[in-house]
Design a protein around this motif. Structure first.
Motif, PDB file in Angstrom:
ATOM      1  N   TRP A 215       0.856  -1.188   0.000  1.00 22.56           N
ATOM      2  CA  TRP A 215       0.000   0.000   0.000  1.00 22.56           C
ATOM      3  C   TRP A 215       0.885   1.228   0.000  1.00 22.56           C
ATOM      4  O   TRP A 215       1.768   1.364   0.849  1.00 22.56           O
ATOM      5  N   GLN A 216       0.682   2.103  -0.965  1.00 22.84           N
ATOM      6  CA  GLN A 216       1.465   3.332  -1.028  1.00 22.84           C
ATOM      7  C   GLN A 216       0.569   4.514  -0.694  1.00 22.84           C
ATOM      8  O   GLN A 216      -0.608   4.536  -1.079  1.00 22.84           O
ATOM      9  N   LYS A 217       1.117   5.441   0.033  1.00 20.16           N
ATOM     10  CA  LYS A 217       0.335   6.598   0.449  1.00 20.16           C
ATOM     11  C   LYS A 217      -0.291   7.297  -0.750  1.00 20.16           C
ATOM     12  O   LYS A 217      -1.456   7.675  -0.748  1.00 20.16           O
ATOM     13  N   SER A 218       0.494   7.471  -1.793  1.00 19.60           N
ATOM     14  CA  SER A 218      -0.021   8.047  -3.042  1.00 19.60           C
ATOM     15  C   SER A 218       0.111   6.993  -4.135  1.00 19.60           C
ATOM     16  O   SER A 218       1.233   6.549  -4.422  1.00 19.60           O
ATOM     17  N   PRO A 219      -1.018   6.550  -4.724  1.00 14.57           N
ATOM     18  CA  PRO A 219      -0.944   5.502  -5.744  1.00 14.57           C
ATOM     19  C   PRO A 219      -0.132   5.966  -6.947  1.00 14.57           C
ATOM     20  O   PRO A 219      -0.387   7.028  -7.505  1.00 14.57           O
ATOM     21  N   SER A 220       0.873   5.169  -7.303  1.00 15.75           N
ATOM     22  CA  SER A 220       1.778   5.567  -8.388  1.00 15.75           C
ATOM     23  C   SER A 220       1.570   4.751  -9.654  1.00 15.75           C
ATOM     24  O   SER A 220       2.220   5.026 -10.666  1.00 15.75           O
ATOM     25  N   PHE A 221       0.681   3.740  -9.590  1.00 10.45           N
ATOM     26  CA  PHE A 221       0.532   2.803 -10.697  1.00 10.45           C
ATOM     27  C   PHE A 221      -0.764   3.101 -11.442  1.00 10.45           C
ATOM     28  O   PHE A 221      -1.844   3.162 -10.846  1.00 10.45           O
ATOM     29  N   GLY A 222      -0.642   3.308 -12.764  1.00 17.27           N
ATOM     30  CA  GLY A 222      -1.823   3.645 -13.558  1.00 17.27           C
ATOM     31  C   GLY A 222      -2.016   2.722 -14.747  1.00 17.27           C
ATOM     32  O   GLY A 222      -1.042   2.281 -15.365  1.00 17.27           O
ATOM     33  N   ILE A 223      -3.270   2.417 -15.051  1.00 20.01           N
ATOM     34  CA  ILE A 223      -3.626   1.648 -16.243  1.00 20.01           C
ATOM     35  C   ILE A 223      -4.560   2.514 -17.078  1.00 20.01           C
ATOM     36  O   ILE A 223      -5.588   2.990 -16.589  1.00 20.01           O
ATOM     37  N   ARG A 224      -4.178   2.734 -18.325  1.00 12.64           N
ATOM     38  CA  ARG A 224      -4.976   3.583 -19.203  1.00 12.64           C
ATOM     39  C   ARG A 224      -6.189   2.807 -19.707  1.00 12.64           C
ATOM     40  O   ARG A 224      -6.072   1.648 -20.135  1.00 12.64           O
ATOM     41  N   ASP A 225      -7.407   3.418 -19.623  1.00 10.52           N
ATOM     42  CA  ASP A 225      -8.608   2.701 -20.067  1.00 10.52           C
ATOM     43  C   ASP A 225      -9.264   3.321 -21.296  1.00 10.52           C
ATOM     44  O   ASP A 225     -10.366   2.933 -21.677  1.00 10.52           O
ATOM     45  N   THR A 226      -8.572   4.257 -21.954  1.00 14.40           N
ATOM     46  CA  THR A 226      -9.055   4.791 -23.229  1.00 14.40           C
ATOM     47  C   THR A 226      -7.880   4.908 -24.193  1.00 14.40           C
ATOM     48  O   THR A 226      -6.732   5.080 -23.772  1.00 14.40           O
ATOM     49  N   ASP A 227      -8.199   4.816 -25.476  1.00 16.35           N
ATOM     50  CA  ASP A 227      -7.147   4.909 -26.490  1.00 16.35           C
ATOM     51  C   ASP A 227      -6.756   6.360 -26.733  1.00 16.35           C
ATOM     52  O   ASP A 227      -7.592   7.268 -26.695  1.00 16.35           O
ATOM     53  N   ALA A 228      -5.464   6.563 -26.996  1.00 17.86           N
ATOM     54  CA  ALA A 228      -4.936   7.877 -27.395  1.00 17.86           C
ATOM     55  C   ALA A 228      -3.693   7.629 -28.238  1.00 17.86           C
ATOM     56  O   ALA A 228      -3.081   6.557 -28.141  1.00 17.86           O
ATOM     57  N   PRO A 229      -3.309   8.584 -29.084  1.00 20.59           N
ATOM     58  CA  PRO A 229      -2.117   8.396 -29.924  1.00 20.59           C
ATOM     59  C   PRO A 229      -0.886   8.045 -29.095  1.00 20.59           C
ATOM     60  O   PRO A 229      -0.510   8.782 -28.175  1.00 20.59           O
ATOM     61  N   GLY A 230      -0.290   6.892 -29.383  1.00 17.31           N
ATOM     62  CA  GLY A 230       0.907   6.471 -28.674  1.00 17.31           C
ATOM     63  C   GLY A 230       0.638   5.850 -27.320  1.00 17.31           C
ATOM     64  O   GLY A 230       1.567   5.332 -26.687  1.00 17.31           O
ATOM     65  N   ARG A 231      -0.595   5.907 -26.819  1.00 17.07           N
ATOM     66  CA  ARG A 231      -0.934   5.364 -25.508  1.00 17.07           C
ATOM     67  C   ARG A 231      -2.254   4.610 -25.611  1.00 17.07           C
ATOM     68  O   ARG A 231      -3.325   5.139 -25.288  1.00 17.07           O
ATOM     69  N   PRO A 232      -2.234   3.358 -26.042  1.00 16.59           N
ATOM     70  CA  PRO A 232      -3.477   2.609 -26.217  1.00 16.59           C
ATOM     71  C   PRO A 232      -4.090   2.217 -24.883  1.00 16.59           C
ATOM     72  O   PRO A 232      -3.410   2.196 -23.844  1.00 16.59           O
ATOM     73  N   ALA A 233      -5.364   1.904 -24.909  1.00 15.21           N
ATOM     74  CA  ALA A 233      -6.019   1.366 -23.720  1.00 15.21           C
ATOM     75  C   ALA A 233      -5.307   0.087 -23.314  1.00 15.21           C
ATOM     76  O   ALA A 233      -4.997  -0.756 -24.148  1.00 15.21           O
ATOM     77  N   GLY A 234      -5.030  -0.051 -22.028  1.00 19.87           N
ATOM     78  CA  GLY A 234      -4.288  -1.206 -21.538  1.00 19.87           C
ATOM     79  C   GLY A 234      -2.833  -0.894 -21.259  1.00 19.87           C
ATOM     80  O   GLY A 234      -2.139  -1.683 -20.604  1.00 19.87           O
ATOM     81  N   ALA A 235      -2.362   0.237 -21.734  1.00 18.31           N
ATOM     82  CA  ALA A 235      -0.993   0.655 -21.399  1.00 18.31           C
ATOM     83  C   ALA A 235      -0.918   0.925 -19.897  1.00 18.31           C
ATOM     84  O   ALA A 235      -1.851   1.465 -19.307  1.00 18.31           O
TER      85      ALA A 235
END
Length: 313
Positions: free
Chosen positions: A42-62
């Protein structure tokens, strides 16, 4: 691989914590690579992100961790690293799961369709008294050629209430404020395939545009069949429009069912297709003529049918 399916599965396995927050298009978690964070789950500030929408260069699931800098553009890589499976194994497992889900959803859809064809009554049963208690009703039925012997066989009752029961909203389980349908009606029980599915009612003693009131859903899948004609022989059957027509025809010895009006449906036509000789005795008015024409256009190829026109009255 379905992104949310992967996340749900990892959480169920205890390999990914609950969602902590959202930042733009990223769902935020505590980083699951705890060895990179001194063993902290458990981290005080969550640092881990999963993208749930597509964007140029950053697809959903990145996904990536802003603290330990682990990351990838493919959710399959996250699954592989956390479960120990190869990416190919992960894709095969989720492909099988998706096929299973599609199969289940198709079965549920088919069940929904079946349920949606079941006839249900939209009101409670009216407050009734025996038909013999109302002279007006008895005189009306006698005038239509329906005698006491038929009343008992058909289970007819009398509703002398000012209004019919309110419709019940089955979805939200609440009544409408007041029924706008007047009472003083002959109540006609409707049975189908061995169970009472509701009722029809005929106004008596006053003029109304709603002579017949039938508060039932999915009536297009049934007939009015009080004499169980449809469960008997598959030879000859007559089809008429209304309840009184059914009574009159059966009184003359004709095996007859009613189609709730002159608009035969595909569900009803499939039932009639089992008979070798289907005879329509619809009223010789515009609606009846249109109804028979529609039978020819829509179901002429599936029914062995003909129509007879009786003199008006």
């Amino acid at each position: 691989m379905d992104l949310h399916q992967v996340i749900d599965d990892l959480q169920e396995r205890g390999l990914l914590g609950r969602m902590r927050s959202r930042s733009g298009d990223n769902i935020q978690f505590s980083c699951p690579f705890v060895d990179n964070h001194g063993g902290k789950t458990w981290q005080k500030s969550p640092s881990f992100g999963i993208r749930d929408t597509d964007a140029p260069g950053r697809p959903a699931g990145a996904w990536n961790c802003f603290s330990c800098h682990s990351g990838s553009k493919d959710i399959a890589d996250l699954w592989s690293l956390l479960t120990g499976q190869t990416v190919d194994e992960a894709r095969e497992e989720f492909s099988q799961a998706e096929v299973l889900i599609d199969t289940v959803l198709a079965a549920v859809h088919k069940l929904d369709e079946k349920i949606n064809l079941v006839v249900t009554c939209l009101t409670d049963w009216p407050k009734t008294t025996p038909l013999e208690s109302c002279q007006l009703a008895k005189d009306y039925l006698t005038g239509r050629g329906v005698g006491p012997e038929q009343w008992e066989k058909l289970g007819l009752e009398w509703c002398g209430e000012p209004n019919m029961p309110m419709r019940v909203d089955k979805k939200h389980d609440k009544d409408y404020e007041k029924s706008s349908v007047k009472g003083n009606r002959i109540i006609i029980p409707v049975w189908w395939q061995g169970r009472r599915i509701g009722y029809s009612s005929r106004a008596v003693g006053y003029e109304t545009d709603l002579k017949y009131y039938r508060p039932m859903t999915n009536m297009q899948t049934t007939f009015y069949d009080p004499y169980d004609v449809l469960t008997g022989a598959r030879g000859l059957v007559f089809v008429v429009e209304g309840e009184f027509d059914v009574w009159a025809a059966n009184h003359e010895g004709l095996p007859t069912v009613g189609s709730w009006g002159s608009g035969l449906t595909r569900h009803q036509a499939k039932i009639l297709a089992r008979f070798h000789n289907v005879v329509f005795l619809y009223d010789p008015d515009k609606a009846g003529v249109r109804g028979v024409a529609r039978v020819g256009d829509m179901f002429g190829g599936m029914l062995k049918w003909r129509a007879l026109w009786l003199p008006t009255g």
